[in-house]
Design an enzyme around this catalytic site. Structure first.
Site, PDB file in Angstrom:
ATOM      1  N   HIS A 270     -19.438 -58.445 -20.002  1.00 24.53           N
ATOM      2  CA  HIS A 270     -18.454 -58.180 -19.943  1.00 24.53           C
ATOM      3  C   HIS A 270     -16.908 -58.706 -18.969  1.00 24.53           C
ATOM      4  O   HIS A 270     -17.419 -58.529 -17.799  1.00 24.53           O
ATOM      5  CB  HIS A 270     -18.664 -56.365 -19.703  1.00 24.53           C
ATOM      6  N   ASP A 327     -21.349 -52.281 -27.314  1.00 24.60           N
ATOM      7  CA  ASP A 327     -21.491 -52.502 -28.873  1.00 24.60           C
ATOM      8  C   ASP A 327     -23.200 -53.344 -29.212  1.00 24.60           C
ATOM      9  O   ASP A 327     -23.027 -53.394 -30.211  1.00 24.60           O
ATOM     10  CB  ASP A 327     -20.861 -53.719 -28.568  1.00 24.60           C
TER      11      ASP A 327
END
Ligand code: SDX
Length: 393
Positions: A270, A327
């Site tokens: 991320h 996700d």
């Protein structure tokens, strides 16, 4: 000022803005919506409470929540001509392609929302957007499956209404499973906002020109679709299926570490969370609950758990601060609920509409906000003289 885009080299060419909505501490794995920890909102509230909080800045009172729920519920229908609009898509279209087109089309059906100087119109646009996105997403799913559209029912809560619009068929009414509805509601809270993700910045940039809010949200849907962003849930499940079983994990970890191999662990890493994404932990728990409730024998969940643990034991991933993100487990969960992988990002877009419209509202309501204009670092030619065609080699 909120919404003002300024170029700051410290952000290495990303535009930055000021906002009061969402706070992230990427090193500590903290996510706050208007100061409230995501863990508390998921444990104690529902998605429409989170929508109210993101939009208005405070948790609603009983009266405010009742009124907000009523207004959203009574705006879930879309103009009947929208149903005909879908007919223009190929049946095998990706639901996100349909979402980009249909959300953009809403700017034609609800053009009175373009009077964004009027706070009443802005509020109406926000309510309409949050209310209609489940219907739009469910219609995209139904259209691509060849099944008839299912109209919303006002006696159902937000998440149950969405599940029913997706899974009810003429010959069999969808039976709302409270465990799955509650799980879906919590999944929507987890996806509602995350500060200036690429799609939120897209909505802000589009909105800063004064464009119709539905058109701005359509731009956010388009950006979210990419596999590096909201499309990662579909890509992560595809990756887990390709790995197939725990003893193939070392092979894929090696590929992810190979600088000459474009393979990346989907659902990992991320830009901001450099520790465990707080949403991923909550998503993993919801995944476990849904697999149990649906009695899904999903061996890929075991692969996912083992992959997460194997990466956590590998210095390469810990040194690069690569941990599961939102996700990583969401695809497994949504599949167990009955969604095909192509619908995973549509669910993400439905939830993120709350954050997009809250950030749009924050920016538009600021009278001093100007059109966004991120600058660039020019690395091209210095000035040079024109060369006549005859002299070019
Ligand atoms: C979302 O911004 C948001 O908030 C987004 C989101 C939201 O709620 O809106 O959180 C939702 O989009 C989550 C991210 C979903 N995407 C994926 O899971 C796709 C796989 N992840 C990567 O593509 C990647 O991690 C990104 C895109 C998320 C971030 O990519 P960056 O900017 O390259 O990440 P980084 O700078 O932190 O990378 C550091 C290093 C790099 O190597 P070096 O250039 O330093 O050698 O780690 C490597 C990257 O190449 N790396 C990975 C990796 N992610 C980063 N290596 C292997 N597998 C990965 N998943």
């Amino acid at each position: 000022k909120a919404g003002l885009f300024t170029y700051d080299p410290g952000f290495s060419s990303t535009a930055s803005c000021e906002s009061k909505i969402t706070y992230i501490d990427g090193d500590e794995g903290v996510l706050l919506y208007r100061g409230y920890p995501i863990e508390d909102l998921v444990a104690h509230g529902d998605f429409l409470e989170t929508c109210y909080l993101l939009l208005y800045g405070e948790l609603p009172t009983v009266r405010q929540k009742h009124d907000f729920d009523y207004r959203v519920t009574h705006h879930t229908m879309v103009h009947e001509q929208m149903a005909r609009f879908y007919q223009g898509f190929r049946r095998d279209s990706h639901p996100m392609a349909v979402m980009v087109g249909s959300v953009g089309a809403m700017s034609a059906f609800y053009h009175d929302s373009t009077d964004i100087a009027d706070p009443h119109q802005r509020t109406l646009a926000s309510i309409r957007m949050i209310a209609k996105m489940p219907t739009i997403a469910a219609m995209a799913y139904k259209y691509t499956t060849g099944q008839p559209f299912v109209y919303p029912k006002n006696d159902l809560d937000y998440a149950s209404n969405f599940l029913r619009m997706c899974f009810s068929v003429p010959f069999e009414e969808y039976k709302v499973d409270p465990v799955l509805s509650r799980a879906m509601d919590r999944i929507l809270i987890l996806h509602a906002d995350n500060e200036q993700g690429a799609s939120s910045s897209t909505v802000r940039l589009a909105g800063s020109s004064g464009a119709n809010p539905f058109a701005c949200i359509a731009a956010g849907v388009a950006c979210l679709w990419g596999p590096a962003h909201g499309g990662a849930n579909e890509a992560a499940l595809k990756m887990l299926a390709e790995i197939g079983k725990p003893d193939r994990i070392p092979e894929f970890l090696a590929r992810a570490k190979d600088p000459d191999d474009p393979f990346r662990l989907m659902g990992f890493g991320h830009r901001v969370y450099k520790s465990y994404d707080p949403r991923a932990k909550l998503m993993r728990d919801i995944c476990r609950e849904v697999l149990t409730a649906t009695r899904s024998d999903d061996r890929l969940f075991d692969v996912a758990l083992e992959l997460e643990q194997a990466a956590a034991r590998d210095d390469y991933f810990t040194e690069k601060k690569l941990f599961p993100n939102l996700d990583f487990y969401s695809g497994l969960t949504l599949r167990a609920m009955g969604f095909p992988p192509a619908m995973f990002t549509a669910v993400f877009a439905l939830a993120r509409t709350a954050g997009w419209i809250a950030q749009w509202t924050e920016m538009i309501a600021d009278p001093s906000q100007k059109i966004g204009r991120p600058r660039q670092l020019y690395t091209g030619h210095t000035r040079r003289d024109y060369v006549d065609m005859k002299r070019r080699v």
